[in-house]
Design an enzyme around this catalytic site. Structure first.
Site, mmCIF file in Angstrom:
data_model
loop_
_atom_site.group_PDB
_atom_site.id
_atom_site.type_symbol
_atom_site.label_atom_id
_atom_site.label_comp_id
_atom_site.label_asym_id
_atom_site.label_seq_id
_atom_site.Cartn_x
_atom_site.Cartn_y
_atom_site.Cartn_z
ATOM 1 C CG ASP A 170 -2.062 -0.894 1.180
ATOM 2 O OD1 ASP A 170 -2.003 -1.865 0.412
ATOM 3 O OD2 ASP A 170 -3.038 -0.660 1.917
ATOM 4 C CG HIS A 228 2.510 0.343 4.311
ATOM 5 N ND1 HIS A 228 2.224 -0.441 5.405
ATOM 6 C CD2 HIS A 228 1.407 1.113 4.093
ATOM 7 C CE1 HIS A 228 0.998 -0.154 5.834
ATOM 8 N NE2 HIS A 228 0.478 0.780 5.063
#
Ligand SMILES: [Zn+2]
Length: 241
Positions: A41, A187
């Site tokens: 993400d 991430h």
């Protein structure tokens, strides 16, 4: 009486042999390929994301990316590379707000805004959607359903308590805890992710895991439906609710 004892002994022997055979069968099934979907993400990061793509290519691994729409301008070539290397790009909204606090019109424009940016890059509208902060309600699910997107959460968050963790402990946690059908939440915003993924890819590949995209992972079970929330492929290989 003696005949009965012999009969009983034979029965027990047959049972033990049968059980051993069944156990061998289940071991051989468990030793088969296991599938896992890693998701990244809040990228793309100009430095980190290309390094991650290099690493994934080295291991012939596929992943799913949920980029920040605000970071895409100027980084389009990174997303074009993702598509060319058969990764999947999902919708992570236009401005990364908590959707459940917004009205219906704002929710629609958050989803449509991100899809409009991604469609020309990916050649099609996203089929997977991750709500920022996992902020979800029935209206958000309905909006995703209307746009043909499945809602993807996760079953494993190895960066949790990240301030206590270095890349080695994150990578080792993934290798130790990953199960067949897991969706891992990461991430692509820090070099630590690349180092942790190097450990995870090496360790899990050796354990027989195959890294696939989220749509591929779900297609191995009951498939993927718009508006349905998935956290993993469940133990009995049915769709996670
Ligand atoms: Zn996010």
């Amino acid at each position: 009486m003696k005949v009965l004892r012999v009969l009983f002994f034979c029965l027990v022997s047959v049972c033990i042999a049968g059980c051993a055979q069944a156990q061998r069968r289940s071991e051989s099934v468990e030793a088969g390929p296991r599938y896992i979907a890693v998701t990244f993400d809040d990228g793309p990061d100009r430095e980190v994301t290309p390094q991650l793509l290099d690493l994934l290519r080295r291991y012939n691994a596929r992943a799913t990316f949920f980029p920040m729409a605000s970071k895409i301008a100027g980084n389009e070539p990174v997303l074009v590379r993702m598509v060319a290397e058969r990764h999947v790009i999902g919708n992570h909204t236009l401005s990364h707000r908590r959707l459940s606090t917004l009205n219906d019109i704002e929710i629609a424009s958050e989803l449509d805004g991100a899809s409009e940016i991604l469609r020309p890059i990916a050649g099609q509208a996203p089929r997977v959607f991750r709500p920022p902060y996992a902020s979800l309600d029935d209206r958000v699910a309905q909006a995703a359903r209307e746009r043909g997107m499945a809602i993807i959460l996760w079953s494993m968050y190895p960066e949790q308590l990240a301030f206590l963790s270095n890349s080695a402990s994150i990578g080792n946690r993934i290798v130790a805890d990953a199960r067949d059908g897991d969706i891992i939440f990461m991430h692509d915003t820090s070099p630590r992710t690349v180092e942790a993924m190097e450990i995870a890819l090496r360790g899990l590949t050796a354990k027989g895991f195959i890294f696939v995209t989220v749509p591929e992972l779900l297609s191995r079970a009951s498939g993927m439906q718009a508006g349905v929330t998935y956290e993993r492929v469940s133990e009995n290989n049915e769709r996670a609710k």
